[in-house]
Design an enzyme around this catalytic site. Sequence first.
Site, PDB file in Angstrom:
ATOM      1  N   SER A 126       0.284 -13.168  -0.969  1.00  0.00           N
ATOM      2  CA  SER A 126       0.321 -12.734  -2.356  1.00  0.00           C
ATOM      3  C   SER A 126       0.426 -13.943  -3.307  1.00  0.00           C
ATOM      4  O   SER A 126      -0.454 -14.786  -3.332  1.00  0.00           O
ATOM      5  CB  SER A 126       1.454 -11.726  -2.560  1.00  0.00           C
ATOM      6  N   ASP A 277      -6.308  -3.457  -0.511  1.00  0.00           N
ATOM      7  CA  ASP A 277      -5.551  -4.028  -1.625  1.00  0.00           C
ATOM      8  C   ASP A 277      -6.180  -3.587  -2.941  1.00  0.00           C
ATOM      9  O   ASP A 277      -7.398  -3.723  -3.138  1.00  0.00           O
ATOM     10  CB  ASP A 277      -5.560  -5.562  -1.516  1.00  0.00           C
ATOM     11  N   HIS A 306      -1.780  -3.541  -0.664  1.00  0.00           N
ATOM     12  CA  HIS A 306      -1.422  -4.940  -0.860  1.00  0.00           C
ATOM     13  C   HIS A 306      -0.353  -5.397   0.129  1.00  0.00           C
ATOM     14  O   HIS A 306      -0.298  -6.573   0.499  1.00  0.00           O
ATOM     15  CB  HIS A 306      -0.917  -5.161  -2.290  1.00  0.00           C
TER      16      HIS A 306
END
Length: 332
Positions: A126, A277, A306
């Site tokens: 991320s 995602d 995600h």
Amino acid sequence: MHQVLDLGRFALESGADLPEARLAYTTHGVLNAAGDNAVLVPSYYTGTHASAEPWIGSGRALDPAEWFIVSVDLFGNGVSTSPSNAAAEVHGAAFPTVSIGDNVRAQLRLAERLGVRRWRLIAGWSMGALQAYEWAVRYPAFVDAFLPIAGAARCSPHNAVFLAGVEAALRADPVFEGGRYAVPPRAGLRAFGTVYAGWAYSQAFFRDGVYRELGYPDVAALLEDWAADHERWDANDLLAMLRTWQQADPGRGVEGGLAAALGGVRARSIVMPSSTDLYFTVDDNVLESAMMSRSEVRVISSDLGHVAGRPGVRAAETAVIEAAMRELLADR
């Protein structure tokens, strides 16, 4: 127990600075004499140095018996210098915007202090992926390989809109007072976490009841957990990291933009987006990977959205990520 690098008055790319800036980190393993068996794991949004621990250990890809692993905390995450712990002149709502580039420049200072001469690998999930790309663009001779997971090179326009939505939910709490709150804006923090939960996972995750795999008996329990988790955060810390994320773009200020910036990357990369995602999308990853000469895309097939690939969440996905880590670490 984390350690701290004192940076003094640290100049930011915005023209502001952080007085008494501190960068928090932990290390595992021993740096070799050449200073080149080092692995960097930058933290992610609402994560800390401790969040990387599921990737580190005997027999794992990041084995401290072989590698010197540095887990470093983002500015704004409540451990490194953040609105909640900063010097009085930049405390709370007065905290300046800190870029991904600022974080990476501070991490370079840390590498130099530790004696690291090259990163054999930078692995980030991320927001950790945003930092990995920035390292590869900004200091191409310092990075052998990088592994961005469920991330991207920059914050896309759609990603920025998602972030604006969760920020608006927090700011709507009248207690927030423009960041100058006397008491925590709990309703706003809970709203922030509730809205975020819908973006963090995929449609299939909710439709097929995959939340039960993560220990939630129903959707209401998941929403309460996300609300309660964000209620524990300092609101200005959340927004400081959000601004860092929202402005991420290693091509900003580079002639030729993102394509030129990524075109200068020397490191090998395996780019690993999640198939579901909602904001760091596969399409964006494919476009960005094509801008680099030594990059390939390996999609993590997942119904977690995600959250796919986050350290410690799903063993099968961690195994896929560790296989990529081993491959990159073995490639000189």
